[in-house]
Write a protein that holds these residues in place. Structure first.
Motif, PDB file in Angstrom:
ATOM      1  N   UNK A 131     -27.214 -14.226 111.219  1.00 49.74           N
ATOM      2  CA  UNK A 131     -27.916 -14.380 110.306  1.00 49.74           C
ATOM      3  C   UNK A 131     -27.571 -13.214 110.235  1.00 49.74           C
ATOM      4  N   UNK A 132     -27.618 -13.392 108.864  1.00 49.11           N
ATOM      5  CA  UNK A 132     -27.465 -11.218 108.329  1.00 49.11           C
ATOM      6  C   UNK A 132     -28.357 -11.642 107.079  1.00 49.11           C
ATOM      7  N   UNK A 133     -28.333 -10.394 106.408  1.00 43.41           N
ATOM      8  CA  UNK A 133     -28.866 -10.131 105.058  1.00 43.41           C
ATOM      9  C   UNK A 133     -28.023  -9.291 104.163  1.00 43.41           C
ATOM     10  N   UNK A 134     -27.833  -9.006 103.058  1.00 46.18           N
ATOM     11  CA  UNK A 134     -27.306  -8.595 101.932  1.00 46.18           C
ATOM     12  C   UNK A 134     -28.035  -7.690 100.814  1.00 46.18           C
ATOM     13  N   UNK A 135     -28.305  -6.778 100.985  1.00 43.79           N
ATOM     14  CA  UNK A 135     -29.662  -6.027  99.394  1.00 43.79           C
ATOM     15  C   UNK A 135     -28.258  -5.243  98.864  1.00 43.79           C
ATOM     16  N   UNK A 136     -29.000  -5.837  97.298  1.00 45.21           N
ATOM     17  CA  UNK A 136     -28.463  -4.702  96.695  1.00 45.21           C
ATOM     18  C   UNK A 136     -29.090  -3.902  95.688  1.00 45.21           C
ATOM     19  N   UNK A 137     -28.398  -3.115  94.978  1.00 48.78           N
ATOM     20  CA  UNK A 137     -29.647  -2.411  93.995  1.00 48.78           C
ATOM     21  C   UNK A 137     -28.576  -1.630  92.985  1.00 48.78           C
ATOM     22  N   UNK A 138     -29.414  -1.174  91.478  1.00 43.73           N
ATOM     23  CA  UNK A 138     -28.257  -0.990  90.284  1.00 43.73           C
ATOM     24  C   UNK A 138     -28.892   1.232  90.621  1.00 43.73           C
ATOM     25  N   UNK A 139     -27.746   1.436  90.718  1.00 41.31           N
ATOM     26  CA  UNK A 139     -28.119   2.661  91.223  1.00 41.31           C
ATOM     27  C   UNK A 139     -28.243   3.485  90.127  1.00 41.31           C
ATOM     28  N   UNK A 140     -27.138   2.825  88.644  1.00 35.15           N
ATOM     29  CA  UNK A 140     -27.195   3.624  87.372  1.00 35.15           C
ATOM     30  C   UNK A 140     -26.710   2.662  86.498  1.00 35.15           C
ATOM     31  N   UNK A 141     -26.911   2.948  85.251  1.00 39.33           N
ATOM     32  CA  UNK A 141     -26.639   2.201  83.991  1.00 39.33           C
ATOM     33  C   UNK A 141     -26.608   3.169  82.727  1.00 39.33           C
ATOM     34  N   UNK A 142     -25.649   3.350  82.594  1.00 42.48           N
ATOM     35  CA  UNK A 142     -25.469   4.764  80.901  1.00 42.48           C
ATOM     36  C   UNK A 142     -26.139   3.587  79.740  1.00 42.48           C
ATOM     37  N   UNK A 143     -26.259   2.356  80.445  1.00 43.80           N
ATOM     38  CA  UNK A 143     -27.094   1.901  78.518  1.00 43.80           C
ATOM     39  C   UNK A 143     -25.897   1.432  77.995  1.00 43.80           C
ATOM     40  N   UNK A 144     -24.915   1.654  77.946  1.00 43.35           N
ATOM     41  CA  UNK A 144     -23.220   1.918  77.178  1.00 43.35           C
ATOM     42  C   UNK A 144     -21.613   0.890  77.218  1.00 43.35           C
ATOM     43  N   UNK A 145     -21.696   1.373  78.476  1.00 41.93           N
ATOM     44  CA  UNK A 145     -20.221   0.382  79.385  1.00 41.93           C
ATOM     45  C   UNK A 145     -20.060   0.617  80.780  1.00 41.93           C
ATOM     46  N   UNK A 146     -20.496   1.044  81.211  1.00 41.84           N
ATOM     47  CA  UNK A 146     -21.228   1.042  82.498  1.00 41.84           C
ATOM     48  C   UNK A 146     -22.546   0.826  83.096  1.00 41.84           C
ATOM     49  N   UNK A 147     -22.152   0.480  84.816  1.00 49.71           N
ATOM     50  CA  UNK A 147     -23.113   0.347  85.608  1.00 49.71           C
ATOM     51  C   UNK A 147     -22.814   0.295  86.611  1.00 49.71           C
ATOM     52  N   UNK A 148     -23.612   1.000  88.201  1.00 47.79           N
ATOM     53  CA  UNK A 148     -23.271   0.427  89.682  1.00 47.79           C
ATOM     54  C   UNK A 148     -24.359   0.378  90.360  1.00 47.79           C
ATOM     55  N   UNK A 149     -23.853  -0.437  91.434  1.00 55.26           N
ATOM     56  CA  UNK A 149     -24.635  -1.439  92.192  1.00 55.26           C
ATOM     57  C   UNK A 149     -24.105  -1.003  94.046  1.00 55.26           C
ATOM     58  N   UNK A 150     -24.755  -0.309  94.380  1.00 57.95           N
ATOM     59  CA  UNK A 150     -25.207  -0.282  96.052  1.00 57.95           C
ATOM     60  C   UNK A 150     -25.167  -2.090  97.106  1.00 57.95           C
ATOM     61  N   UNK A 151     -24.689  -1.968  97.887  1.00 60.64           N
ATOM     62  CA  UNK A 151     -25.093  -2.866  98.552  1.00 60.64           C
ATOM     63  C   UNK A 151     -25.070  -2.621 100.446  1.00 60.64           C
ATOM     64  N   UNK A 152     -25.811  -3.393 101.138  1.00 63.19           N
ATOM     65  CA  UNK A 152     -26.288  -2.466 102.309  1.00 63.19           C
ATOM     66  C   UNK A 152     -26.133  -4.493 103.356  1.00 63.19           C
ATOM     67  N   UNK A 153     -25.393  -4.595 103.978  1.00 64.22           N
ATOM     68  CA  UNK A 153     -25.323  -5.777 105.184  1.00 64.22           C
ATOM     69  C   UNK A 153     -26.098  -5.603 106.360  1.00 64.22           C
ATOM     70  N   UNK A 154     -26.823  -6.238 106.619  1.00 69.16           N
ATOM     71  CA  UNK A 154     -27.396  -6.466 108.222  1.00 69.16           C
ATOM     72  C   UNK A 154     -27.366  -7.315 109.087  1.00 69.16           C
ATOM     73  N   UNK A 155     -27.503  -6.667 110.168  1.00 69.61           N
ATOM     74  CA  UNK A 155     -27.561  -8.523 110.789  1.00 69.61           C
ATOM     75  C   UNK A 155     -29.203  -8.681 111.279  1.00 69.61           C
ATOM     76  N   UNK A 156     -29.346  -9.569 111.359  1.00 68.92           N
ATOM     77  CA  UNK A 156     -30.992  -9.806 111.530  1.00 68.92           C
ATOM     78  C   UNK A 156     -31.889  -9.337 112.401  1.00 68.92           C
ATOM     79  N   UNK A 157     -30.672  -9.626 113.600  1.00 69.31           N
ATOM     80  CA  UNK A 157     -31.945  -9.655 114.572  1.00 69.31           C
ATOM     81  C   UNK A 157     -31.359  -8.458 115.278  1.00 69.31           C
TER      82      UNK A 157
END
Length: 146
Positions: free
Chosen positions: A78-104
């Protein structure tokens, strides 16, 4: 769970047999599918759907993926995958980060970083974000300290 950044968007993942490769653990391509699934789920939760993309003739497409595989996952985990938007220039690009964790065990199995660029969906060429993309994605940004 102790996440890398505050206020993550999280999806639950139950590792199924179909995710397992000939080495007996989750295939590396499966992690990428999970990253894509988390991205879409988060966008929907923020109020932007594929239908919105089509109506606006704009899409956010992957420019670059970076995945750091830290430990394997196995069938039945059982896993959980988190995401965040860490930048958005409002014009052309955005960046996401992710972290996958084992629940137990709370062990981090994967960290990933994806850069997206906005395109015109008909021409597939880069095009400025519509104002609603900039507002929604920019408003969801968190500070990336790590």
């Amino acid at each position: 769970m102790d996440w890398d950044l505050p206020t993550p968007f999280v999806i639950d993942i139950d590792v199924e047999r179909s995710s397992i490769d000939h080495y007996g653990h989750v295939n590396n391509a499966e992690y990428l599918r999970w990253v894509e699934r988390a991205s879409w789920a988060h966008s929907r939760a923020l109020g932007l759907t594929l239908e919105d993309y089509r109506a606006l003739n704009r899409g956010m497409v992957v420019h670059r993926h970076e995945l750091d595989y830290l430990a394997p996952a196995f069938e039945g985990d059982r896993l959980q995958l988190s995401t965040w938007i860490v930048s958005c220039d409002g014009r052309l690009s955005l960046e996401r980060r992710f972290q996958l964790r084992h629940v137990e065990t709370s062990r981090t199995l994967l960290r990933a970083h994806t850069r997206f660029v906005c395109i015109d969906m008909e021409s597939c060429r880069p095009k400025r974000m519509p104002p609603c993309f900039a507002e929604v994605y920019g408003g969801a940004c968190v500070t990336a300290d790590r």
